[in-house]
Scaffold this active site. Sequence first.
Site, short mmCIF file in Angstrom:
data_model
loop_
_atom_site.label_atom_id
_atom_site.label_comp_id
_atom_site.label_asym_id
_atom_site.label_seq_id
_atom_site.Cartn_x
_atom_site.Cartn_y
_atom_site.Cartn_z
N CYS A 1 0.78 3.78 12.92
CA CYS A 1 2.00 4.45 12.52
C CYS A 1 2.41 5.53 13.50
CB CYS A 1 1.83 5.05 11.14
SG CYS A 1 1.41 3.78 9.97
N GLY B 1 0.81 -1.21 0.00
CA GLY B 1 0.00 0.00 0.00
C GLY B 1 0.85 1.26 0.00
N GLN C 1 -7.96 -0.39 3.02
CA GLN C 1 -8.86 -0.92 4.05
C GLN C 1 -10.19 -1.39 3.47
OE1 GLN C 1 -8.37 -1.44 7.35
NE2 GLN C 1 -6.31 -0.58 7.40
N HIS D 1 -1.63 -7.66 2.72
CA HIS D 1 -1.59 -8.19 4.10
C HIS D 1 -2.74 -7.71 4.98
CE1 HIS D 1 0.13 -4.76 6.59
NE2 HIS D 1 0.38 -4.32 5.38
N THR E 1 12.37 -7.27 -9.83
CA THR E 1 11.90 -8.64 -10.05
C THR E 1 10.59 -8.88 -9.31
OG1 THR E 1 14.18 -9.35 -10.25
CG2 THR E 1 12.56 -11.07 -9.79
N ASN F 1 -8.51 3.93 8.05
CA ASN F 1 -7.94 2.85 8.83
C ASN F 1 -8.08 3.05 10.33
OD1 ASN F 1 -6.02 4.92 7.75
ND2 ASN F 1 -4.72 4.10 9.35
N SER G 1 -3.55 -3.42 -0.83
CA SER G 1 -2.46 -4.11 -0.14
C SER G 1 -2.91 -5.51 0.24
CB SER G 1 -2.04 -3.32 1.10
OG SER G 1 -1.06 -4.03 1.81
#
Length: 396
Positions: free
Chosen positions: A328, A73, A181, A203, A239, A153, A201
């Site tokens: 965060c 994200g 989210q 996860h 990659t 979030n 994202s």
Amino acid sequence: MVKTPIYFDHAATTPLCEEAFDKMKPYFTENFGNANSQHCFGREAVKAVDEARDTIASIINCKPGELYFTSGGTESDNWALRGIASAHKDKGKHIIISPIEHAAMITTAKELAKDGFEIEFMKVDEEGFVDLEHLKSIIRDDTILVACMMANNEVGTIEPIKEIAEIAHSKNAVMFTDAVQAAGVLKIDVKALGVDLMSMSSHKIYGPKGVGALYIRTGLKIDSIITGGHQERTKRGGTTNVPGVVGFAKAFEIAARDMDKNFEYVSSLRDRFINKVLAEVPFVKLNGPRKEGRLPANADFSFRYIEGESILFSLDLAGIAVSSGSACSSGSLEPSHVLLALGLPEGLAHGSIRFSFGKRNTAEEIDYAVEVLKQAVDRLRKMSPLFKVEGETKNV
Ligand SMILES: *Cc1c(COP(=O)(O)O)cnc(C)c1O
């Protein structure tokens, strides 16, 4: 007795689902090829990545060629913001973002401001919903980008993205939404919403960490931020994380398949928790939407007279994992920028705790958490000098 530890921090990350893990495994070992290689190992990897792209594209209703894999994200948010700013600076330098964006956006916008871009914030109301009339009043001919997250979030507010996109397009500005989210939780059709860019994202939806995607509408002009090889149609070097991409798509597929069931179950846990806390814990404020428009997983409260961190530590000691403010900013003593934007006074913005539930949580865990919370809050308030001075005032 309920089994501890109990995980109530799904907005921070989620456990990898078994199906995604199983699907990933061969791509770490026997199918380890580089998707750029011109041999059978490479072709095997390309096949897996193409399949993953098709899966996610069909869920959000875009073409596979409009989907670019990233490291998550944060990278997708950076790419959208920096890539559009750089490619559209000839039209103007005015960018409008919501004040309750994730740190990946807020911090990046501040960086762009240093480079001469003018960052202006939308207004949100006390539940976190964007004020559309205010947005209409600040958008200009030289606005190049309007950015607003699909769902917040911290307090769980679900934003009116379609309406915001219409306002953005009325001045030919690009519309970007951070759907980290929301993806896998809400039905998303990028064409119907009219967004030009969208971050996702893995996860946060029971997929592996370190992988995500950015939807970029065909024909949209955007610069790269990670340059290198020819990966992702030469738009994003590096990659490809083949096992990650494979796991992301599998997790997304399962989230889409079980969306209605999970929505109903997780929101029933949330409502049970919110109702009990409001009924049983004094001097508490529910942050974010009170009725409609809240993420099913989210419950966020401010506890008057106590620091969020102290509650977090007490809950952690009792085996309950939650988050204070946004993940965060935890560890720092800054009040939450989201709660300040909602108009909360600093004291309440410091005393907030986010509970975010998941499909594996149970009603027993909810009830246990309410009991522990009640005792922790009571004990901490007895030690709080503020509570002794002002205590027993009216509820907030
Ligand atoms: C978690 C989160 C991000 C960052 O995603 P990562 O994959 O962890 O980098 C960005 N935006 C929102 C709204 C988030 O919740």
